[in-house]
Design a protein around this motif. Structure first.
Motif, PDB file in Angstrom:
ATOM      1  N   GLU A 196      49.270  84.538  86.410  1.00 15.35           N
ATOM      2  CA  GLU A 196      49.764  85.823  85.922  1.00 15.35           C
ATOM      3  C   GLU A 196      49.118  87.033  86.603  1.00 15.35           C
ATOM      4  O   GLU A 196      49.803  87.954  87.052  1.00 15.35           O
ATOM      5  N   PHE A 197      47.779  87.017  86.685  1.00 13.45           N
ATOM      6  CA  PHE A 197      47.077  88.173  87.242  1.00 13.45           C
ATOM      7  C   PHE A 197      47.394  88.358  88.726  1.00 13.45           C
ATOM      8  O   PHE A 197      47.659  89.479  89.189  1.00 13.45           O
ATOM      9  N   LYS A 200      50.901  89.783  89.134  1.00 15.38           N
ATOM     10  CA  LYS A 200      50.989  91.180  88.718  1.00 15.38           C
ATOM     11  C   LYS A 200      50.414  92.127  89.777  1.00 15.38           C
ATOM     12  O   LYS A 200      50.929  93.214  90.003  1.00 15.38           O
ATOM     13  N   HIS A 201      49.331  91.687  90.438  1.00 13.66           N
ATOM     14  CA  HIS A 201      48.668  92.563  91.403  1.00 13.66           C
ATOM     15  C   HIS A 201      49.002  92.234  92.848  1.00 13.66           C
ATOM     16  O   HIS A 201      48.426  92.817  93.767  1.00 13.66           O
ATOM     17  N   CYS A 265      39.672  84.078  80.919  1.00 11.15           N
ATOM     18  CA  CYS A 265      40.755  83.546  81.750  1.00 11.15           C
ATOM     19  C   CYS A 265      41.340  84.668  82.602  1.00 11.15           C
ATOM     20  O   CYS A 265      40.925  85.832  82.484  1.00 11.15           O
ATOM     21  N   ASP A 266      42.273  84.318  83.477  1.00 11.86           N
ATOM     22  CA  ASP A 266      42.733  85.318  84.458  1.00 11.86           C
ATOM     23  C   ASP A 266      43.349  86.550  83.790  1.00 11.86           C
ATOM     24  O   ASP A 266      43.224  87.659  84.292  1.00 11.86           O
ATOM     25  N   THR A 267      43.960  86.336  82.636  1.00 11.97           N
ATOM     26  CA  THR A 267      44.591  87.473  81.964  1.00 11.97           C
ATOM     27  C   THR A 267      43.571  88.422  81.315  1.00 11.97           C
ATOM     28  O   THR A 267      43.936  89.501  80.848  1.00 11.97           O
ATOM     29  N   ASP A 268      42.301  88.035  81.307  1.00  9.96           N
ATOM     30  CA  ASP A 268      41.250  88.939  80.814  1.00  9.96           C
ATOM     31  C   ASP A 268      40.743  89.870  81.907  1.00  9.96           C
ATOM     32  O   ASP A 268      39.925  90.764  81.635  1.00  9.96           O
ATOM     33  N   SER A 284      43.935  79.923  83.837  1.00 11.08           N
ATOM     34  CA  SER A 284      44.837  80.312  82.745  1.00 11.08           C
ATOM     35  C   SER A 284      44.209  80.022  81.380  1.00 11.08           C
ATOM     36  O   SER A 284      43.220  79.307  81.279  1.00 11.08           O
ATOM     37  N   LYS A 285      44.853  80.548  80.342  1.00 12.07           N
ATOM     38  CA  LYS A 285      44.437  80.275  78.953  1.00 12.07           C
ATOM     39  C   LYS A 285      44.395  78.780  78.692  1.00 12.07           C
ATOM     40  O   LYS A 285      43.510  78.273  78.024  1.00 12.07           O
TER      41      LYS A 285
END
Ligand SMILES: NC(=O)N[C@@H](CC(=O)O)C(=O)O
Ligand SMILES: [Zn+2]
Ligand SMILES: [Zn+2]
Length: 428
Positions: A196-197, A200-201, A265-268, A284-285
């Motif tokens: 995800e991260f 997004k970037h 996790c990456d979303t943090d 990931s989570k």
């Protein structure tokens, strides 16, 4: 002689009980509900504090020789003592690489000269210069005091080389500690988990199978060698699955996980900040949940910080160029206590076990337990002390942490090795 009075120790059933501990000639001479201080004995009042075996971290980077601007043996071991650690194992990706008996001896001498008091176990390289193409003289390295072999920082790319290394390590009874990373699956500039991260970037990702393909490969390669094969910094669910299966069929495999992979996790990741860049990356989570479950059920044996200091200048570079790695020695216990024990994920006894007795047991080390006759390596912790993590206060030269600003409880107050205080918080 020293006596620690009124401390809280963890009992057989995991319950806390008040105990007094007498230290004599570097060992624990007695543990009892109560002891009377004897004339001339140094008394440490541990009232209201947790008294546990000194923490053991079998995966850190001290950067000496060669990268003293990042860390030295003196600064890194002082950071370890402050974190409650009494034994640490340092990785060989120094300059020169720890691939000769001379470097092993130099590391041990430097630690003695630093007067840190921390037990330092040098891990030597598997291949010369971490080049992946020629084995080191493992017998000579062991003779000089190497505790295990690893090419940490890079994966051993050739299965043929890995097999040869396993045979030699098995023959010499040296644990083989693997940084699992298949370079053929990496794209230039890859810096975060493929997920995800990264999406997004618009950043190039590191896929989980870059790790687990080596875990699976190595488990197959290790099978008939008898080697003690240990997996470093497990980050992916797929690796956990393979390790679990290998253990089920009785293979001699152990594994470690780092505090950051358990807590983040990456979303943090708030943005493209190199303070969140480490290898392997935050995943990931689902990966994180698998790591925690594996730590609980014993598939992952213990916790190691992978303390990897870098300079502020290096960590100011763009995320694709900054070096991988974060520091961990001074924050591991309070972070894990606050976010795994106080949240009910692990009991205090489980957390302590996975940072003391279990790493010692898996690597055949004689430390990690508070019992009569044992070496007096002890950490005294204030479970109520609450502080905000401020990298500027670290003893480590490395200030690179993703946990700056986190308010956590459970700070070490005093550390003893061989019954001698090697660090104590001001005012205690
Ligand atoms: N973990 C990291 O991100 N970095 C480590 C190397 C390693 O442990 O692989 C380093 O030496 O900086
Ligand atoms: Zn590594
Ligand atoms: Zn490492």
């Amino acid at each position: 002689m020293t006596v620690l009075l009124n401390g809280q120790v963890i009992g057989e059933g995991g319950e806390l009980r008040t105990a007094a501990i007498r230290l004599r000639d570097g060992r624990i001479a007695a543990i009892a509900d109560q002891l009377e201080a004897m004339p001339g004995e140094e008394v440490i009042d541990a009232a209201g504090r947790l008294v546990i075996p000194g923490l053991i971290d079998l995966h850190i980077h001290l950067r000496e020789p060669g990268f003293e601007e990042k860390e030295t043996i003196a600064t890194g071991t002082r950071a370890a003592a402050r974190g409650g650690y009494t034994t640490v194992a340092c990785m060989p990706n120094t300059s020169p690489v720890t691939d000769s008996p001379e470097v092993v001896e130099r590391i041990l001498a430097s630690n003695r000269e630093s007067g840190s008091g921390v037990r330092l176990l040098p891990i030597a390289a598997i291949t010369r210069g971490l080049s992946g193409d020629r084995l080191t003289d493992m017998a000579g390295l062991k003779e000089a005091g190497a505790f295990a072999v690893s090419d940490d920082g890079v994966g051993v790319q050739s299965p043929r080389m890995m097999k040869a290394a396993m045979r030699e390590a098995a023959r010499l009874e040296l644990p083989l500690v693997a940084h699992c990373e298949e370079e053929d699956l990496l794209i230039p500039g890859a810096c975060v988990h493929t997920g995800e991260f990264a999406e997004k970037h618009g950043l190039p990702g590191i896929p989980p199978e870059a790790e687990s393909i080596h875990v699976g490969r190595d488990i197959l390669l290790a099978e008939d060698t008898g080697v003690h094969y240990h997996v470093c910094h497990v980050s992916a669910e797929s690796s956990v699955r393979l390790i679990r299966e290998a253990k089920e069929w009785g293979q001699r495999v152990t594994a470690e996980v780092s505090p950051h992979h358990l807590l983040l996790c990456d979303t943090d990741i708030p943005g493209p900040d190199p303070a969140f860049k480490m290898n392997p990356p935050l995943r990931s989570k689902r990966d994180r949940a698998a790591l925690l479950a594996a730590l609980k059920d014993g598939t992952i044996d213990f916790i190691a910080t992978d303390h990897a200091p870098h300079t502020a200048e290096e960590k100011k570079r763009p995320i694709t160029e900054a070096p991988f790695g974060i520091v961990g020695l001074e924050t591991a216990f309070p972070l894990l206590y606050t976010h795994l024990v106080l949240t009910g994920e692990l009991t205090l006894a489980q957390l302590v076990d996975k940072m003391t007795r279990i790493p010692a047991d898996r690597f055949g080390l004689p430390w990690g337990e508070l019992k009569e006759g044992a070496q007096a390596d002890i950490a005294v912790i204030d479970l109520e002390a609450e502080r905000t993590i401020d990298p500027e206060t670290f003893y480590s030269k490395g200030k690179n942490t993703p946990f700056a600003g986190w308010k956590v409880k459970g700070w070490p107050m005093m550390t003893l090795v061989d019954g001698r205080v090697i660090w104590r918080e001001d005012g205690i």
